[in-house]
Scaffold this active site. Structure first.
Site, PDB file in Angstrom:
ATOM      1  N   GLY A  40       0.802  -1.224   0.000  1.00  0.00           N
ATOM      2  CA  GLY A  40       0.000   0.000   0.000  1.00  0.00           C
ATOM      3  C   GLY A  40       0.830   1.267   0.000  1.00  0.00           C
ATOM      4  O   GLY A  40       2.031   1.265  -0.269  1.00  0.00           O
ATOM      5  N   SER A 180       0.782  21.953   8.628  1.00  0.00           N
ATOM      6  CA  SER A 180       1.891  21.609   9.528  1.00  0.00           C
ATOM      7  C   SER A 180       1.596  20.376  10.364  1.00  0.00           C
ATOM      8  O   SER A 180       2.083  20.245  11.483  1.00  0.00           O
ATOM      9  CB  SER A 180       2.209  22.785  10.461  1.00  0.00           C
ATOM     10  OG  SER A 180       1.202  22.921  11.453  1.00  0.00           O
ATOM     11  N   GLY A 270      -4.353  17.263   4.748  1.00  0.00           N
ATOM     12  CA  GLY A 270      -5.223  16.185   5.166  1.00  0.00           C
ATOM     13  C   GLY A 270      -5.416  15.131   4.093  1.00  0.00           C
ATOM     14  O   GLY A 270      -4.758  15.147   3.048  1.00  0.00           O
ATOM     15  N   HIS A 443      21.358   3.380  32.759  1.00  0.00           N
ATOM     16  CA  HIS A 443      22.200   4.574  32.629  1.00  0.00           C
ATOM     17  C   HIS A 443      23.459   4.210  31.854  1.00  0.00           C
ATOM     18  O   HIS A 443      24.026   3.144  32.065  1.00  0.00           O
ATOM     19  CB  HIS A 443      22.580   5.098  34.019  1.00  0.00           C
ATOM     20  CG  HIS A 443      23.530   6.249  33.981  1.00  0.00           C
ATOM     21  ND1 HIS A 443      23.122   7.541  33.742  1.00  0.00           N
ATOM     22  CD2 HIS A 443      24.880   6.292  34.147  1.00  0.00           C
ATOM     23  CE1 HIS A 443      24.174   8.341  33.762  1.00  0.00           C
ATOM     24  NE2 HIS A 443      25.253   7.610  34.016  1.00  0.00           N
TER      25      HIS A 443
END
Length: 464
Positions: A40, A180, A270, A443
């Site tokens: 698609g 935007s 859109g 970390h």
């Protein structure tokens, strides 16, 4: 010629092909109908090739700033044809991957235009020939296409949709981006990094208007700093292509109309659902503004007809379509899947800096009646972000003060499109702030900011 199946899927985008695979896994004989390319729009002309383009722009950006990392890179230049060629190669590879998956799962592929011509019947037409397929259940996954400006349809030369912008006939020098949302901002970011002079026009009062207001504000400042011109509360009243470029009359926020010349324009205002000529009217399938109405299991009002993805209600995202495909198929097979919850669907925008979010914005949470606790942690407080040279951005979390429920999370900065899934899992598991606080984050990682943002909401942030 005719064939009978348990399920027919109309459309092979990320919703359709995933639905077909899941159906095959559950033992349903399955056919998929596709008029253009397996995978698609998303795989061939959307999500994937645009990320390939953006990756090239990102590397180009880093090469231009090599000295910030103690490196030397001289005479840097970009070859737009080579960049596009790489992007198309990525799309081709994944298209071939979907073709392989169809064969692997023994899914019958019927290429051509499909239409539901009677209950349980799909007619596929190609090159003037037609064949009839029958099945008790049919999933509509026909997707959507770009919406044109009514007074200036895209011509592919000077006025582009996203599809044209992916294979530009030439590199824009001065580019106008109308809209935007995610698509508009991603192309604005790509072409800006590639060297074009970019202007973004947004009708609403802020860029990426579906995002949290703090994210919109930060992004506008970042894009302006990168050299873009951002016009919010503005609209294009006239747009016309010429032999040498595009002339645009733009009404600014103050009401003044100024005509400016650009080399090209991208229209990103859109989408339009692909619901025409597939038999919906004859069957009586209900729609709202062209999009098919469905329940939480993706059923339409007509028994045996299901719908998923961009052809249904928002958000219009590939991963939402895929998940809906699985839900629909499992319901068809007699299972009891969880209904789709739009608030648990993350959204990602791959501009520079990246944006990611899930759940309610702070404003929407308050509108919904929640008394909220909000945490916010900046990238500048994170060691990994500083080491990466990516110290701009923040992570924001929104909680219900009474229950500790995570209502929403909003991020802007490097690699946040990868980080957001942590909060998405948290929301799906109905995690509270206490459980997030007690989770150990590794970390040094960017993910530590997710922990700190949660701590910040309750006055416990450690590194700021």
């Amino acid at each position: 010629m005719s064939a009978n199946y348990d399920l027919i899927v109309l459309g092979s985008g990320p919703g359709g092909y995933v639905a077909a695979i899941r159906a095959a896994q559950l033992g349903l004989s399955t056919a998929i109908v596709e008029r253009e390319n397996l995978g698609g729009i998303c795989l061939n002309w959307g999500c994937i090739p645009t990320k390939a383009l953006l990756r090239s722009a990102e590397i180009y950006h880093y090469m231009q700033h090599a000295k910030d990392y103690g490196l030397v890179a001289e005479k840097i230049s970009a070859d737009i044809e080579a960049v596009v060629k790489r992007s198309r190669g990525v799309a081709k590879q994944l298209n071939q991957g979907v073709t392989h998956l169809m064969k692997k799962n023994k899914i019958a592929v019927h290429m051509g235009d499909g239409a539901i011509t009677a209950p349980g019947k799909v007619t596929v037409t190609k090159d003037g020939k037609s064949e009839d397929l029958t099945a008790k259940n049919i999933i509509i996954a026909t997707g959507a296409r770009a919406r044109d400006l009514p007074f200036a349809p895209a011509d592919g030369q000077r006025i582009w949709t996203y599809r044209h912008a992916m294979v530009p006939p030439e590199m824009p020098t001065k580019l106008l981006v109308i809209g935007s949302g995610a698509i508009g901002i991603e192309f604005a970011s790509f072409y800006n990094d590639m060297g074009a002079e970019v202007t973004v026009v947004e009708m609403l009062d802020r860029v990426v208007p579906v995002e949290d207001a703090d994210v919109s504000e930060f992004l506008e400042k970042a894009l302006t700093k990168q050299g873009m011109k951002i016009m919010t509360g503005a609209g294009v009243e006239k747009l016309s292509a010429t032999a040498k470029g595009v002339s645009a009359s733009i009404k600014a926020k103050d009401g003044k109309v100024v005509t400016t010349e650009f080399s090209h324009a991208i229209v990103a205002i859109g989408i339009v659902p692909n619901t025409e000529n597939i038999g919906l009217e004859k069957l009586g399938v209900k729609t709202t503004k062209g999009h098919i109405d469905t329940d939480g299991m993706c059923r339409t009002n007509v028994p045996g007809i299901w719908a998923i993805g961009d052809v249904t209600a928002p958000p219009w995202l590939a991963h939402k379509a895929s998940h809906e495909g699985v839900i629909a198929v499992e319901a068809i097979a007699g299972g009891h899947p969880h209904a789709m919850d739009p608030l648990n669907i993350p959204g990602c925008t791959y501009c520079h800096p990246q944006i990611a979010s899930v759940g309610l914005t702070e404003a929407k949470a308050k509108e919904a009646g929640h008394k909220v606790k909000v945490g916010k942690f900046p990238f500048i407080g994170n060691g990994k972000a500083i080491a990466l040279g990516e110290a701009e951005g923040f992570i924001k979390t929104v909680f219900d003060e009474t229950t500790g429920e995570l209502l929403g999370a909003h991020m802007i900065g490097a690699e946040v499109t990868e980080l957001i899934q942590g909060y998405t899992i948290g929301k799906t598991l109905e995690t509270t702030e206490q459980e997030l606080m007690e989770t150990v984050f590794p970390h040094p990682t960017l993910s530590e900011m997710m922990h700190e943002s949660v701590l910040s909401a309750y006055g416990r942030a450690l590194h700021i």
